[in-house]
Scaffold this motif. Structure first.
Motif, PDB file in Angstrom:
ATOM      1  N   SER A  24      87.014 -38.725  27.603  1.00  0.00           N
ATOM      2  CA  SER A  24      86.365 -38.178  26.409  1.00  0.00           C
ATOM      3  C   SER A  24      85.043 -37.508  26.778  1.00  0.00           C
ATOM      4  N   VAL A  80      86.642 -40.027  20.162  1.00  0.00           N
ATOM      5  CA  VAL A  80      87.505 -40.907  20.960  1.00  0.00           C
ATOM      6  C   VAL A  80      87.008 -42.350  21.077  1.00  0.00           C
ATOM      7  N   GLU A  92      81.092 -43.297  16.854  1.00  0.00           N
ATOM      8  CA  GLU A  92      82.064 -42.687  15.943  1.00  0.00           C
ATOM      9  C   GLU A  92      81.355 -41.957  14.801  1.00  0.00           C
ATOM     10  N   PHE A 104      88.483 -45.564  19.417  1.00  0.00           N
ATOM     11  CA  PHE A 104      89.911 -45.865  19.537  1.00  0.00           C
ATOM     12  C   PHE A 104      90.314 -46.374  20.921  1.00  0.00           C
ATOM     13  N   THR A 105      89.345 -46.738  21.727  1.00  0.00           N
ATOM     14  CA  THR A 105      89.708 -47.173  23.075  1.00  0.00           C
ATOM     15  C   THR A 105      88.784 -48.268  23.579  1.00  0.00           C
ATOM     16  N   SER A 106      89.338 -49.128  24.415  1.00  0.00           N
ATOM     17  CA  SER A 106      88.536 -50.094  25.171  1.00  0.00           C
ATOM     18  C   SER A 106      88.710 -49.845  26.658  1.00  0.00           C
ATOM     19  N   SER A 107      89.232 -48.664  26.978  1.00  0.00           N
ATOM     20  CA  SER A 107      89.491 -48.291  28.371  1.00  0.00           C
ATOM     21  C   SER A 107      88.350 -47.428  28.894  1.00  0.00           C
ATOM     22  N   THR A 136      88.474 -45.643  31.561  1.00  0.00           N
ATOM     23  CA  THR A 136      89.065 -44.381  32.003  1.00  0.00           C
ATOM     24  C   THR A 136      89.191 -43.394  30.848  1.00  0.00           C
ATOM     25  N   VAL A 137      89.679 -43.877  29.701  1.00  0.00           N
ATOM     26  CA  VAL A 137      89.821 -43.001  28.532  1.00  0.00           C
ATOM     27  C   VAL A 137      88.450 -42.542  28.045  1.00  0.00           C
ATOM     28  N   LEU A 138      87.470 -43.452  28.102  1.00  0.00           N
ATOM     29  CA  LEU A 138      86.110 -43.086  27.706  1.00  0.00           C
ATOM     30  C   LEU A 138      85.567 -41.979  28.604  1.00  0.00           C
ATOM     31  N   LEU A 195      83.050 -53.331  28.527  1.00  0.00           N
ATOM     32  CA  LEU A 195      84.078 -52.688  29.340  1.00  0.00           C
ATOM     33  C   LEU A 195      84.185 -53.295  30.733  1.00  0.00           C
ATOM     34  N   LYS A 206      80.671 -48.689  19.384  1.00  0.00           N
ATOM     35  CA  LYS A 206      81.803 -47.796  19.112  1.00  0.00           C
ATOM     36  C   LYS A 206      81.673 -47.148  17.736  1.00  0.00           C
TER      37      LYS A 206
END
Length: 430
Positions: free
Chosen positions: A118, A105, A184, A108-111, A113-115, A54, A180
């Motif tokens: 979550s 989550v 998951e 489904f993300t490499s961000s 911020t999104v992590l 990241l 990831k």
């Protein structure tokens, strides 16, 4: 006729609420204590991989852990009002849904911020769930079983941390080196746990309170305080305020050490990373032993207070020793004392909340929720403040200063009244 009347009275005394379905609830409660902890702790193992994938700094990676506690601290007071409105089962369902979404989550993300978002969802789930374990325990189990159930819940949370740390790398390797996919898989286990809870969990609607004090208090206070929120009711109690002070002080002292002890041992005592990890792992091992022993001893002795302040004294001694002693057996002993205190006094605290006069499952859940939320918020803040103070005083002194905050926990639990059966028996004979 009189014999029949006595028999009916005995049935009414023993029958309410404590059905055999509580053993199904025990399995469900065990899963919903164990798996969410895996979701919380799991990412800590993969921080180096996350930093690389990241492109984040060490400080940013640390927020992945801290932000969960912040989210829990800010939402921990929601559990009580939600329980009084929707019931214990549905409140815990809401918490588990937040855990599940947050756990699913990462794939489904490499961000970054999104992590983080979550992880905030996981924190919200943790906060809402904070009071539900006491609610479930008080709703489904007779008073004699509650100390053991509270101990089991505490032990399972530690077991979740242990499993997350032990399983993370083997699963990571099996998943082709994908953090990831590993997270998951943990999220899928959380999803299954949530589905099982939704299908099989129940509110114990037959329960009226098996505790005389609870019945007496409900009859006398339900009508006058009907419009007052359950949270306000518990916050007006001196005993709840004392436990808030105790748990906050405990978290400020213990969380900072759990976070920074490995770093301190590597930087100040020149230990290897492996050795510092091995020594600090003694905390978890001792915590499990303490949880089992306290649960058994509480049930046998009928006392609670004696398992609170003395263990917090051990915490103070252990905290101070762990950052002032040189490498050797006394240092290891100090770390073990931290572990004994860490999980030893919590079952007594949770059981005492249930035994306060007039407590219902919803009130007890609200009390536990606010106690834990304040403490978790304080624990999160302490990790941030320690880093700032350490720049000026050095890590050793910063940890030492926070260690002495345990004194406030000792004082608060010394003032706290005894709530166990022995205390009630003594009052009855006076």
């Amino acid at each position: 006729m009189s014999g029949t009347g006595v028999r009916q009275h005995e049935i009414m005394e023993s029958q309410p609420s404590y059905s055999k379905y509580r053993w199904v609830m025990l399995v469900l409660s065990a899963l919903t204590s164990l798996v969410p902890t895996i979701i919380f702790v799991g990412p800590t193992v993969f921080i180096p991989m996350m930093m690389e994938d990241l492109n984040i700094t060490t400080a940013e990676a640390g927020i992945i852990v801290t932000i969960v506690l912040l989210g829990a601290g800010l939402t921990g007071t929601l559990g009580g009002p939600l329980m009084s409105k929707f019931g214990i089962k549905h409140t815990r369902t809401i918490a588990l849904v937040f855990y599940t979404i947050g756990g699913l989550v990462p794939l489904f993300t490499s961000s970054f911020t999104v992590l983080l978002l979550s992880r905030i969802l996981i924190g919200v789930g943790m906060g809402i769930a904070a009071g539900t374990s006491v609610g479930v325990t008080m709703d489904w189990y007779p008073p004699k079983e509650r100390p053991l159930i509270n101990s089991l819940n505490s032990i399972l949370s530690l077991a979740g941390s242990f499993l997350a740390l032990v399983l993370a790398i083997p699963v990571y390797n099996a998943m082709g080196g994908s953090w990831k996919m590993t997270l998951e898989l943990f999220g899928i286990v959380m999803l299954i746990t949530t589905i099982l809870w939704i299908i099989f969990a129940k509110n114990n609607v037959q329960t009226v309170s098996a505790d005389p004090a609870g019945i007496e208090a409900d009859l006398s206070v339900t009508r006058p305080v009907a419009k007052e929120s359950v949270l306000r009711q518990v916050l007006r109690r001196k005993e709840v305020i004392l436990l808030i002070v105790a748990y906050l002080s405990f978290m400020l002292a213990s969380q900072s050490l759990q976070t920074f002890l490995p770093t301190y041992y590597q930087t100040d005592l020149m230990m290897s990373a492996a050795k510092s990890g091995t020594i600090t792992s003694l905390i978890s091992l001792a915590s499990v032993v303490a949880g089992v022993l306290v649960g058994i001893l509480m049930a046998a002795s009928g006392r609670r207070k004696i398992f609170m302040w003395p263990l917090l004294v051990l915490l103070l001694i252990g905290c101070v020793g762990s950052v002032t002693l040189p490498d050797g057996w006394m240092l290891y002993g100090s770390v073990i004392l931290i572990g004994l205190a860490l999980n030893g006094w919590l079952p007594a605290m949770f059981t005492s909340v249930m035994e306060l006069e007039g407590m219902t499952p919803e009130k007890a859940g609200a009390a536990q929720g606010v106690i834990l939320s304040v403490g978790m918020f304080g624990g999160a803040v302490s990790t941030l403040v320690i880093g700032i103070i350490a720049e000026y005083t050095g890590l050793r002194n910063a940890l030492l200063y926070f260690s002495f905050l345990a004194v406030f926990a000792i004082i608060a639990t010394l003032i706290f009244p005894e709530t166990g059966p022995k205390a009630n028996r003594n009052r009855a004979t006076m």
